[in-house]
Design a protein around this motif. Sequence first.
Motif, PDB file in Angstrom:
ATOM      1  N   VAL A 253       0.828  -1.238  -0.072  1.00  0.00           N
ATOM      2  CA  VAL A 253       0.017   0.039   0.045  1.00  0.00           C
ATOM      3  C   VAL A 253       0.860   1.367   0.216  1.00  0.00           C
ATOM      4  CG1 VAL A 253      -1.759   1.351   1.412  1.00  0.00           C
ATOM      5  CG2 VAL A 253      -1.924  -1.178   1.136  1.00  0.00           C
ATOM      6  N   LEU A 254       1.927   1.376   0.631  1.00  0.00           N
ATOM      7  CA  LEU A 254       2.625   2.422   0.945  1.00  0.00           C
ATOM      8  C   LEU A 254       3.613   2.605  -0.329  1.00  0.00           C
ATOM      9  CD1 LEU A 254       4.051   1.974   4.774  1.00  0.00           C
ATOM     10  CD2 LEU A 254       2.304   3.707   3.594  1.00  0.00           C
ATOM     11  N   ALA A 255       3.807   1.461  -1.058  1.00  0.00           N
ATOM     12  CA  ALA A 255       4.767   1.689  -2.188  1.00  0.00           C
ATOM     13  C   ALA A 255       3.902   2.408  -3.386  1.00  0.00           C
ATOM     14  CB  ALA A 255       5.379   0.455  -2.697  1.00  0.00           C
ATOM     15  N   ALA A 256       2.503   2.351  -3.287  1.00  0.00           N
ATOM     16  CA  ALA A 256       1.613   2.661  -4.363  1.00  0.00           C
ATOM     17  C   ALA A 256       1.071   4.216  -3.833  1.00  0.00           C
ATOM     18  CB  ALA A 256       0.647   1.686  -4.539  1.00  0.00           C
ATOM     19  N   SER A 257       1.561   4.813  -2.848  1.00  0.00           N
ATOM     20  CA  SER A 257       1.014   5.960  -2.482  1.00  0.00           C
ATOM     21  C   SER A 257       1.901   7.018  -1.873  1.00  0.00           C
ATOM     22  CB  SER A 257       0.089   5.758  -1.250  1.00  0.00           C
ATOM     23  OG  SER A 257       0.826   5.467  -0.012  1.00  0.00           O
ATOM     24  N   SER A 258       1.778   8.242  -2.028  1.00  0.00           N
ATOM     25  CA  SER A 258       2.768   9.080  -1.414  1.00  0.00           C
ATOM     26  C   SER A 258       2.468   9.322   0.286  1.00  0.00           C
ATOM     27  CB  SER A 258       2.339  10.628  -1.963  1.00  0.00           C
ATOM     28  OG  SER A 258       0.973  10.707  -1.757  1.00  0.00           O
ATOM     29  N   GLY A 259       1.672   8.470   0.730  1.00  0.00           N
ATOM     30  CA  GLY A 259       1.443   8.554   2.259  1.00  0.00           C
ATOM     31  C   GLY A 259       0.125   8.154   2.445  1.00  0.00           C
ATOM     32  N   THR A 260      -0.068   7.334   3.408  1.00  0.00           N
ATOM     33  CA  THR A 260      -1.090   6.766   4.109  1.00  0.00           C
ATOM     34  C   THR A 260      -1.635   6.795   5.383  1.00  0.00           C
ATOM     35  OG1 THR A 260      -0.844   5.002   2.353  1.00  0.00           O
ATOM     36  CG2 THR A 260      -2.342   4.424   3.650  1.00  0.00           C
ATOM     37  N   ASP A 261      -2.534   7.285   5.885  1.00  0.00           N
ATOM     38  CA  ASP A 261      -3.016   7.435   7.033  1.00  0.00           C
ATOM     39  C   ASP A 261      -3.257   6.137   7.869  1.00  0.00           C
ATOM     40  OD1 ASP A 261      -6.011   7.006   7.193  1.00  0.00           O
ATOM     41  OD2 ASP A 261      -6.017   8.958   6.398  1.00  0.00           O
ATOM     42  N   PHE A 262      -3.140   6.270   9.133  1.00  0.00           N
ATOM     43  CA  PHE A 262      -3.430   5.204  10.139  1.00  0.00           C
ATOM     44  C   PHE A 262      -4.743   4.550   9.747  1.00  0.00           C
ATOM     45  CE2 PHE A 262      -4.648   2.664  14.105  1.00  0.00           C
ATOM     46  CZ  PHE A 262      -3.567   2.216  14.253  1.00  0.00           C
ATOM     47  N   VAL A 263      -5.909   5.228   9.788  1.00  0.00           N
ATOM     48  CA  VAL A 263      -7.067   4.676   9.560  1.00  0.00           C
ATOM     49  C   VAL A 263      -7.416   4.033   8.283  1.00  0.00           C
ATOM     50  CG1 VAL A 263      -9.690   5.381   9.542  1.00  0.00           C
ATOM     51  CG2 VAL A 263      -8.220   6.508  11.239  1.00  0.00           C
ATOM     52  N   PHE A 264      -6.912   4.481   7.254  1.00  0.00           N
ATOM     53  CA  PHE A 264      -7.013   3.800   5.793  1.00  0.00           C
ATOM     54  C   PHE A 264      -6.270   2.783   5.993  1.00  0.00           C
ATOM     55  CE2 PHE A 264      -5.485   2.460   1.738  1.00  0.00           C
ATOM     56  CZ  PHE A 264      -6.667   2.597   0.989  1.00  0.00           C
ATOM     57  N   LEU A 265      -4.991   2.313   6.647  1.00  0.00           N
ATOM     58  CA  LEU A 265      -4.207   1.261   6.531  1.00  0.00           C
ATOM     59  C   LEU A 265      -4.935   0.242   7.418  1.00  0.00           C
ATOM     60  CD1 LEU A 265      -0.442   1.939   6.935  1.00  0.00           C
ATOM     61  CD2 LEU A 265      -1.541   0.548   5.147  1.00  0.00           C
ATOM     62  N   ARG A 266      -5.278   0.438   8.546  1.00  0.00           N
ATOM     63  CA  ARG A 266      -6.011  -0.363   9.426  1.00  0.00           C
ATOM     64  C   ARG A 266      -7.407  -1.098   8.764  1.00  0.00           C
ATOM     65  NH1 ARG A 266      -9.231   2.832  13.808  1.00  0.00           N
ATOM     66  NH2 ARG A 266     -10.515   2.815  11.874  1.00  0.00           N
ATOM     67  N   ASP A 267      -8.244  -0.183   8.167  1.00  0.00           N
ATOM     68  CA  ASP A 267      -9.529  -0.477   7.705  1.00  0.00           C
ATOM     69  C   ASP A 267      -9.080  -1.451   6.148  1.00  0.00           C
ATOM     70  OD1 ASP A 267     -10.760   0.961   9.438  1.00  0.00           O
ATOM     71  OD2 ASP A 267     -11.421   2.397   8.449  1.00  0.00           O
ATOM     72  N   HIS A 268      -8.277  -0.798   5.548  1.00  0.00           N
ATOM     73  CA  HIS A 268      -7.614  -1.645   4.179  1.00  0.00           C
ATOM     74  C   HIS A 268      -7.208  -2.814   4.584  1.00  0.00           C
ATOM     75  CE1 HIS A 268      -6.894  -1.946   0.102  1.00  0.00           C
ATOM     76  NE2 HIS A 268      -5.591  -2.208   0.114  1.00  0.00           N
ATOM     77  N   LEU A 269      -6.479  -3.001   5.588  1.00  0.00           N
ATOM     78  CA  LEU A 269      -5.788  -4.199   5.999  1.00  0.00           C
ATOM     79  C   LEU A 269      -6.459  -5.069   6.871  1.00  0.00           C
ATOM     80  CD1 LEU A 269      -2.061  -3.041   6.252  1.00  0.00           C
ATOM     81  CD2 LEU A 269      -3.125  -4.240   4.356  1.00  0.00           C
ATOM     82  N   GLN A 270      -7.759  -4.644   7.516  1.00  0.00           N
ATOM     83  CA  GLN A 270      -8.455  -5.330   8.314  1.00  0.00           C
ATOM     84  C   GLN A 270      -7.561  -5.702   9.515  1.00  0.00           C
ATOM     85  OE1 GLN A 270     -10.550  -8.290   6.147  1.00  0.00           O
ATOM     86  NE2 GLN A 270     -11.928  -6.699   5.147  1.00  0.00           N
ATOM     87  N   LEU A 271      -7.355  -4.928  10.412  1.00  0.00           N
ATOM     88  CA  LEU A 271      -6.221  -5.153  11.569  1.00  0.00           C
ATOM     89  C   LEU A 271      -6.624  -4.369  12.410  1.00  0.00           C
ATOM     90  CD1 LEU A 271      -2.629  -4.724   9.925  1.00  0.00           C
ATOM     91  CD2 LEU A 271      -3.895  -6.939  10.320  1.00  0.00           C
ATOM     92  N   SER A 272      -6.549  -4.825  13.650  1.00  0.00           N
ATOM     93  CA  SER A 272      -6.679  -3.798  14.805  1.00  0.00           C
ATOM     94  C   SER A 272      -5.829  -2.866  15.039  1.00  0.00           C
ATOM     95  CB  SER A 272      -6.881  -4.798  16.143  1.00  0.00           C
ATOM     96  OG  SER A 272      -5.710  -5.193  16.401  1.00  0.00           O
ATOM     97  N   ASP A 273      -6.423  -1.833  15.958  1.00  0.00           N
ATOM     98  CA  ASP A 273      -5.321  -0.463  16.099  1.00  0.00           C
ATOM     99  C   ASP A 273      -4.059  -1.090  16.688  1.00  0.00           C
ATOM    100  OD1 ASP A 273      -7.404   1.086  15.351  1.00  0.00           O
ATOM    101  OD2 ASP A 273      -7.592   2.146  17.304  1.00  0.00           O
ATOM    102  N   SER A 274      -3.895  -2.003  17.465  1.00  0.00           N
ATOM    103  CA  SER A 274      -2.893  -2.562  18.257  1.00  0.00           C
ATOM    104  C   SER A 274      -1.911  -3.359  17.348  1.00  0.00           C
ATOM    105  CB  SER A 274      -3.091  -3.328  19.445  1.00  0.00           C
ATOM    106  OG  SER A 274      -3.873  -4.457  19.205  1.00  0.00           O
TER     107      SER A 274
END
Length: 100
Positions: free
Chosen positions: A23-44
């Motif tokens: 995801v990061l390689a395909a973007s200029s920057g990615t926020d925590f919420v997007f990564l969390r939701d996109h990868l379906q991970l818990s915050d921790s």
Amino acid sequence: MSSPLTDLDAVIHAPKRLAAMAVLAASSGTDFVFLRDHLQLSDSDLSKQMSALRAAGYVSVSKSGHGRGSTTTYTITRTGRAAYRRHRQALEALLHGERS
């Protein structure tokens, strides 16, 4: 002749970190919420995975705001981009039965 296995990056190879790096390689920057939701991970879990990537120098972190309105943004570093590229090449070599 070396094996593509020697070119795999143990930090990136973990599935959750590999997905985050993709995801990061395909973007200029990615926020925590997007990564969390996109990868379906818990915050921790996401925090743990991103901490490992940051410790390796593969991502940088920037924070803006305070409290509930704060935003954490991750950006792949030049070192991280190079490591991700090498890791992908090693995976492709393995899948195609190539030797380096």
